[in-house]
Design a protein around this motif. Structure first.
Motif, mmCIF file in Angstrom:
data_model
loop_
_atom_site.group_PDB
_atom_site.id
_atom_site.type_symbol
_atom_site.label_atom_id
_atom_site.label_comp_id
_atom_site.label_asym_id
_atom_site.label_seq_id
_atom_site.Cartn_x
_atom_site.Cartn_y
_atom_site.Cartn_z
ATOM 1 N N LEU A 207 0.900 -1.258 0.004
ATOM 2 C CA LEU A 207 -0.108 -0.033 -0.029
ATOM 3 C C LEU A 207 0.962 1.202 0.204
ATOM 4 N N HIS A 208 0.663 2.276 -0.992
ATOM 5 C CA HIS A 208 1.595 3.125 -0.982
ATOM 6 C C HIS A 208 0.587 4.746 -0.424
ATOM 7 N N SER A 209 1.228 5.628 0.155
ATOM 8 C CA SER A 209 0.610 6.658 0.510
ATOM 9 C C SER A 209 1.495 7.856 0.054
ATOM 10 N N LEU A 210 0.568 9.151 -0.145
ATOM 11 C CA LEU A 210 1.438 10.315 -0.762
ATOM 12 C C LEU A 210 0.568 11.409 -0.107
ATOM 13 N N SER A 211 1.087 12.339 0.829
ATOM 14 C CA SER A 211 0.581 13.489 1.472
ATOM 15 C C SER A 211 1.567 15.006 1.375
ATOM 16 N N ALA A 212 1.039 15.753 1.696
ATOM 17 C CA ALA A 212 1.752 17.284 1.676
ATOM 18 C C ALA A 212 0.806 18.098 2.763
ATOM 19 N N GLU A 213 1.830 18.650 3.437
ATOM 20 C CA GLU A 213 1.252 19.813 4.438
ATOM 21 C C GLU A 213 1.881 21.162 4.373
ATOM 22 N N TYR A 214 1.008 22.070 4.395
ATOM 23 C CA TYR A 214 1.454 23.480 4.455
ATOM 24 C C TYR A 214 1.030 24.163 5.963
ATOM 25 N N ALA B 275 1.207 27.289 8.465
ATOM 26 C CA ALA B 275 1.228 28.800 8.735
ATOM 27 C C ALA B 275 1.482 28.824 10.063
ATOM 28 N N ASP B 276 1.143 30.079 10.784
ATOM 29 C CA ASP B 276 1.457 30.562 12.016
ATOM 30 C C ASP B 276 0.323 29.884 12.913
ATOM 31 N N THR B 277 -0.729 30.154 12.271
ATOM 32 C CA THR B 277 -2.081 29.496 13.052
ATOM 33 C C THR B 277 -3.097 28.628 12.489
ATOM 34 N N TRP B 278 -2.720 28.230 11.264
ATOM 35 C CA TRP B 278 -3.289 27.163 10.392
ATOM 36 C C TRP B 278 -2.652 26.345 9.701
ATOM 37 N N SER B 279 -2.993 25.341 9.117
ATOM 38 C CA SER B 279 -2.421 24.325 8.523
ATOM 39 C C SER B 279 -3.532 23.589 7.590
ATOM 40 N N VAL B 280 -2.802 22.931 6.667
ATOM 41 C CA VAL B 280 -3.675 22.234 5.584
ATOM 42 C C VAL B 280 -2.853 21.109 5.155
ATOM 43 N N ILE B 281 -3.590 19.716 5.475
ATOM 44 C CA ILE B 281 -3.161 18.715 4.881
ATOM 45 C C ILE B 281 -3.729 17.939 3.876
ATOM 46 N N ALA B 282 -3.107 17.492 2.841
ATOM 47 C CA ALA B 282 -3.974 16.992 1.840
ATOM 48 C C ALA B 282 -3.448 15.756 1.282
ATOM 49 N N GLY B 283 -4.023 14.328 1.154
ATOM 50 C CA GLY B 283 -3.077 13.299 0.354
ATOM 51 C C GLY B 283 -4.073 12.230 0.080
ATOM 52 N N VAL B 284 -3.511 11.125 -0.422
ATOM 53 C CA VAL B 284 -4.122 9.931 -0.807
ATOM 54 C C VAL B 284 -3.549 9.033 -0.100
ATOM 55 N N ARG B 285 -4.456 7.950 0.375
ATOM 56 C CA ARG B 285 -3.835 6.767 0.926
ATOM 57 C C ARG B 285 -4.273 5.206 -0.070
ATOM 58 N N ASN B 286 -3.691 4.604 -0.263
ATOM 59 C CA ASN B 286 -3.713 3.412 -1.210
ATOM 60 C C ASN B 286 -3.769 4.184 -2.608
ATOM 61 N N LEU B 287 -2.571 4.773 -2.923
ATOM 62 C CA LEU B 287 -2.417 5.258 -4.006
ATOM 63 C C LEU B 287 -2.671 4.462 -5.160
ATOM 64 N N ARG B 288 -2.615 3.263 -5.596
ATOM 65 C CA ARG B 288 -2.441 2.590 -6.675
ATOM 66 C C ARG B 288 -4.064 1.774 -6.447
ATOM 67 N N ASN B 289 -4.811 2.237 -5.610
ATOM 68 C CA ASN B 289 -6.198 1.427 -5.416
ATOM 69 C C ASN B 289 -6.017 -0.111 -5.487
ATOM 70 N N GLU B 290 -5.121 -0.387 -4.516
ATOM 71 C CA GLU B 290 -4.790 -2.103 -4.566
ATOM 72 C C GLU B 290 -5.799 -2.706 -3.883
ATOM 73 N N GLU B 291 -6.302 -3.865 -4.718
ATOM 74 C CA GLU B 291 -7.350 -4.524 -3.940
ATOM 75 C C GLU B 291 -6.890 -5.754 -3.227
ATOM 76 N N PRO B 292 -7.636 -6.245 -2.263
ATOM 77 C CA PRO B 292 -7.001 -7.529 -1.672
ATOM 78 C C PRO B 292 -6.776 -8.594 -2.658
ATOM 79 N N PRO B 293 -5.827 -9.432 -2.223
ATOM 80 C CA PRO B 293 -5.558 -10.802 -2.916
ATOM 81 C C PRO B 293 -6.902 -11.843 -2.846
ATOM 82 N N VAL B 294 -6.783 -12.944 -3.618
ATOM 83 C CA VAL B 294 -8.007 -13.493 -3.579
ATOM 84 C C VAL B 294 -7.383 -15.118 -3.339
ATOM 85 N N ILE B 295 -8.259 -15.773 -2.616
ATOM 86 C CA ILE B 295 -8.080 -17.273 -2.203
ATOM 87 C C ILE B 295 -9.238 -18.046 -2.832
#
Length: 983
Positions: free
Chosen positions: A922-929, A931-951
């Motif tokens: 599972l790959h994830s990517l995010s960024a944060e800015y 400032a002095d009194t505020w912040s913003v974080i945005a990103g994506v988890r499971n970047l490749r949209n990996e599905e579970p394996p099958v049995i």
């Protein structure tokens, strides 16, 4: 006293202060500002020099965070937010903390689990949640949840926005903290002495829709010269994710291949009606799914449905085109030649079932302290934690409706039918969706006072009380109302009336093709299908007093000590619905109340001896010892101890080791669970159509009982459950060894800083308390090469009923003879200034060498290490680049490939079952800015949209064709944003 500045040269300042968030690392006090132009080493030295003495998880002796004898993993909320976690529960169930061990999370809403549906728990080292102690600010968090099996902390009660950091001790610590600290301790530490107000909002969105989360929080506080007060309020909401929301869960098949080879799925049953592989979404376990749109009769002559063989059948599907034999019906089962897989098993409404439970949580937390000015400069302090969780799950129900012989509800062409047992016709109806819900109110209040006994000794005394009050509601057919509605007479107007009209009885519908297809009168459904509610109350009261300080001085420092005592009293009172108690839930389990209490008195002590410091061959040599005497009302007394040491021969290498014992009395539900006489579907009988599995141990075992290859169980599997107190359940004990080395070679500044920590762990639990699960017991018994030789899980399975081949399983709590876990933890960190900022990369790897257990003393150990759902290796990688007001993060979670061929004695080259999975990333990517009194974080988890394996189906619970395993992401690619503003 030891020279604190000398610790800045200790490599443990890099290993023990590591902040591991999916492998991330930073200072435990990352919110303290160090210039972005500082090197990691300079920042660490500066913080080490200015550190106040604190109590680190794993000890009651105050020390700085850099010289703990046991390894402590520190996780800051600042890093978890950047990683995209939406709650403290999500953080604690992540791979970085659990090392891939399976956890009870939101995907288990449709299963019977400890704590009830919707509860989230965590267990370290794969040893379960009752062997992992959860603390908040060093004090226990009591169990919470619904139904009778409440025995572990529900992570949903924890706050999130006001959390400063989480400290994870993956080392036994019963001598320090008492019972439950067998596999380790998780300590959630809140921010203190807050000034101002912070608002925070978080939102996620998923690629396929469903499973979105949102959290809104406010944190506020005020700090004055003589006191402080702070608190938080949070609202959390999670949308349900259904089977229909993801393509990979819309049709679970057997996913097997032909004995002659070929691709996976080549042996899947083809539905004659669609020409496509047959879906089995009702049971989730594969072939022979629960039949719907079908009736059962005695053997009758009729017309075969597509795919059926022969002319004699006892299972029928409505078909208005059939005008011979059983008019209006075609044969879909019975005799010796028709495969039951051609019966109907799919209803689109089954895809409304919950894959992830929906939930809504309110959490409030308040803490404060006031300097009294007396009692040794004492501070009076207090904490209040309250939460309400409302969760809901959607299921699917089949209704087996028995029309009695001679009933006027049976049409003329079926009037002579005799299904057996006084039943004329049994209708297997796809009823539709049902709902279950939980409302859990949790409260914990703490009040204490701490101060100085003398110039060097401190004291801390507190009282704490916790209460979990849960209502749990489900929908069920009521047996008495069903029976009452089926006894009818003509009302003279072409309809029917109940023979007994009491309780507003509504007559059951006449048996028609529409009724068999699930079209049921609403007024009748409202009469027989009712919500039933139970209540679970769990309370725990704790009193604790402790003293700590130096005993005397040695040439290389003071001998530090801590002593104290604790008293805990806990009580559980689970009262199921009256219909459950009276066995009035149709085709569901009956439960009696779970009621019991226990109390424990404990006395503990800890000693730390600085043997050497700052000399040749011993920059530091410290020994630590602790002991605890424990006396339970239920199980008597015992002693536990732990000894450990830390040796730093030169500044760039350190060695640490500890050995300890634990003593855990069974949880209240393990002792007092009310007797439950329940049933599992006849489809869980492992011998159903065992002829489809030639050459396997299962086939040999079923044949040895004289069952035909096409055997199909007609009786439900009886499961008898109860607490173990009356059957001699004993307390469990364990031994825990941990040893490690920390390396931090001195390198030129241009190379950056490198550190490596390697720790070996070995935990042996004896007389472990557990319940294997009825279906698991059957699978383990019938798939065992030894079968009924007097050992193993077959001891818990009675011989088949000689009349109808019915099975009975005993699934009460028992003492497992052994539960062993061994392995290695690796933490590798690299930091370097690059360009305008700084790079930090951390890799974390856990390699299990053994994960074994056995049920009885004379049984062989079974090592599940590397088998499905029990990975032998997991790892995380975290890379963060920081400059000015920006941070960018890349994260990777890895679970090693797994296979169960060896256990089931199958050749992977020829097996018709796919019992292996590839490595999962599972790959994830995010960024944060920021400032002095505020912040913003945005990103994506499971970047490749990996599905579970099958049995393949046949041995493991599945979701779609994927294993039911918490290490896999069922939600898919998720986008997140976090916005905060402070005033």
């Amino acid at each position: 006293m030891m020279n604190r500045k000398s610790l800045s040269r200790n490599p443990l300042s890099f290993a023990l202060a590591s902040v591991l968030v999916l492998g991330a690392s930073a200072s435990a006090y990352a919110q303290d500002s160090a210039s972005s132009t500082q090197t990691a080493e300079e920042a660490a030295k500066a913080k080490a020099t200015n550190l106040e003495a604190v109590t680190v998880t794993g000890s009651r002796i105050s020390r700085d965070v850099f010289n703990s004898v046991s390894p402590v993993q520190v996780i800051t909320r600042e890093e978890t937010t950047l990683a995209g976690f939406q709650s403290t529960a999500g953080v604690l169930q992540s791979t970085a903390v659990t090392a891939g061990a399976a956890q009870i999370n939101n995907a288990y809403g449709g299963y019977v689990t400890n704590g009830g549906p919707g509860a989230n728990t965590v267990g370290l080292r794969g040893l379960g949640p009752t062997r992992t102690l959860i603390l908040m600010n060093g004090r226990r968090i009591a169990p919470a949840g619904s139904r009778g099996s409440v025995g572990a902390t529900d992570l949903n009660v924890l706050p999130d926005a006001i959390v400063d950091r989480v400290e994870v001790l993956k080392d036994g610590a019963s001598s320090i903290y008492g019972s439950d600290a067998v596999a380790g301790v998780i300590n959630i530490i809140t921010k203190s002495k807050i000034d101002g107000v912070t608002f925070e909002a978080r939102q996620t969105a998923t690629d396929g829709g469903g499973g979105e989360e949102r959290r809104y929080a406010i944190v506020a506080g005020k700090t004055g010269s003589s006191g402080h007060i702070s608190g938080s309020y949070e609202y959390y909401n999670r949308d349900a994710l259904t089977l229909n929301d993801r393509e990979w869960t819309r049709c679970n098949t057997d996913y097997r291949r032909l004995p002659t080879g070929g691709g996976w799925g080549g042996a899947d049953t083809i539905d004659p009606l669609t020409g496509q592989p047959k879906c089995y979404p009702i049971t989730g376990t594969g072939s022979n799914g629960v039949t719907i749109n079908t009736i059962g009769t005695q053997n009758l002559t009729g017309v075969a449905a597509a795919g059926a063989r022969g002319t004699t059948f006892n299972r029928w599907r409505p078909n208005s085109a059939v005008s011979t034999g059983l008019v209006g019906f075609e044969g879909v089962g019975g005799g010796q030649t028709t495969n039951s897989n051609i019966r109907d098993t799919f209803d689109p409404r089954t895809l409304n079932r919950s894959l992830i439970s929906g939930a809504e949580t309110h959490t409030a937390y308040l803490q404060g302290g006031y300097d009294l000015g007396f009692m040794g400069d004492a501070e009076f302090y207090g904490e209040l934690l309250g939460s309400r969780r409302e969760s809901e799950q959607t299921g699917y129900r089949q209704l087996s409706l028995d029309y009695l012989r001679g009933s006027p509800l049976i049409p003329a062409n079926l009037a002579s039918s005799n299904f057996g047992g006084g039943v004329g016709v049994r209708a297997f109806i796809g009823f539709g969706n049902d709902k279950s819900s939980q409302k859990v109110d949790f409260f914990k209040g703490t009040a204490g006072v701490r101060g100085h006994v003398s110039d060097t000794w401190d004291y801390d005394f507190y009282l704490s009380h916790a209460r979990s009050d849960a209502d749990y509601t489900m929908q069920s057919f009521l047996t008495d109302r069903l029976n009452q509605s089926l006894r009818v007479v003509s009302n003279g107007a072409g309809g029917f009336s109940c023979v007994d009209p009491s309780n507003g009885c509504v007559a059951a519908p006449r048996l028609t093709s529409a009724v068999i297809g699930g079209e049921l009168p609403r007024d009748w459904v409202n009469y027989v299908f009712r919500p039933v509610t139970g209540n679970t109350l769990y309370t725990e009261t704790t009193a604790n007093i402790s003293f700590s300080g130096p005993l005397f001085s040695l040439p290389h420092g003071d001998v530090q000590a801590a002593i104290g005592a604790e008293y805990r009293r806990a009580k559980i009172d689970d009262t199921p619905s009256i219909d459950s108690i009276n066995n009035n839930l149709y085709n569901l389990t009956s439960s009696t109340p779970t009621r019991g209490k226990d109390a424990v008195k404990e006395v503990f002590g800890e000693l730390e001896v600085p043997v050497l410091s700052g000399v040749t061959g011993a920059e530091e040599l410290t020994f630590n010892a602790s002991a605890r005497w424990t006396d339970y009302d239920s199980y008597g007394s015992d002693q536990t101890y732990k000894i450990g040491g830390l040796w730093t021969p030169v500044s760039w290498v350190s060695f640490r080791a500890s050995y300890g014992t634990s003593y855990r009395a069974p949880a209240l539900f393990e002792q007092f669970l009310g007797a439950t006489s329940g049933f599992l579907s006849n489809q869980v009988d492992p011998c159903n159509t065992w002829g489809n599995d030639p050459g396997t141990p299962l086939a040999r075992n079923c044949a040895s009982e004289g069952l035909a290859p096409d055997f199909q169980a007609t009786q439900s599997v009886a499961v008898i459950q109860a607490g173990g107190a009356e059957s001699g359940l004993k307390a469990e004990t364990s031994k825990n060894f941990t040893g490690g080395i920390v390396l931090q070679p001195e390198t030129p500044a241009s190379w950056g800083d490198f550190s490596l920590a390697v720790d070996y762990f070995d935990i042996k639990v004896e007389n472990g308390v557990s319940r294997a699960g009825g279906a698991n017991i059957l699978d383990l018994c019938y798939n065992s090469p030894d079968f009924r030789d007097g050992g193993g899980f077959c001891r818990l399975v009675d011989a088949r009923n000689p009349v109808n081949n019915a099975l009975t399983v005993h699934d009460s709590y028992v003492n497992l003879a052994n539960d062993n876990v061994r392995g290695l933890d690796y933490t590798l960190r690299y930091t370097r200034d690059i360009g305008p900022g700084a790079l930090r990369a951390t890799a974390q790897l856990t390699r299990f060498l053994e994960q074994s257990n056995k049920l009885f003393q004379d049984d062989p150990l079974i090592d599940y290490n590397g088998m499905l759902n029990t990975p032998d290796m997991t790892g995380t990688l975290d890379v963060v680049y920081s400059w000015d007001k920006w941070r960018v993060r890349y994260g990777l979670e890895w679970i090693n490939a797994m296979q169960s061929y060896d256990y089931y004695e199958l050749d992977p080259a020829t097996s018709v079952y796919k019992f292996d999975v590839a490595s999962y990333f599972l790959h994830s990517l995010s960024a944060e800015y920021k400032a002095d009194t505020w912040s913003v974080i945005a990103g994506v988890r499971n970047l490749r949209n990996e599905e579970p394996p099958v049995i393949s189906s046949g041995a493991y619970n599945r979701v779609g064709n994927a294993p039911l395993y918490s290490g896999y992401d069922y939600v898919g690619r998720t986008y997140f944003v976090n916005i905060s503003k402070s005033f």
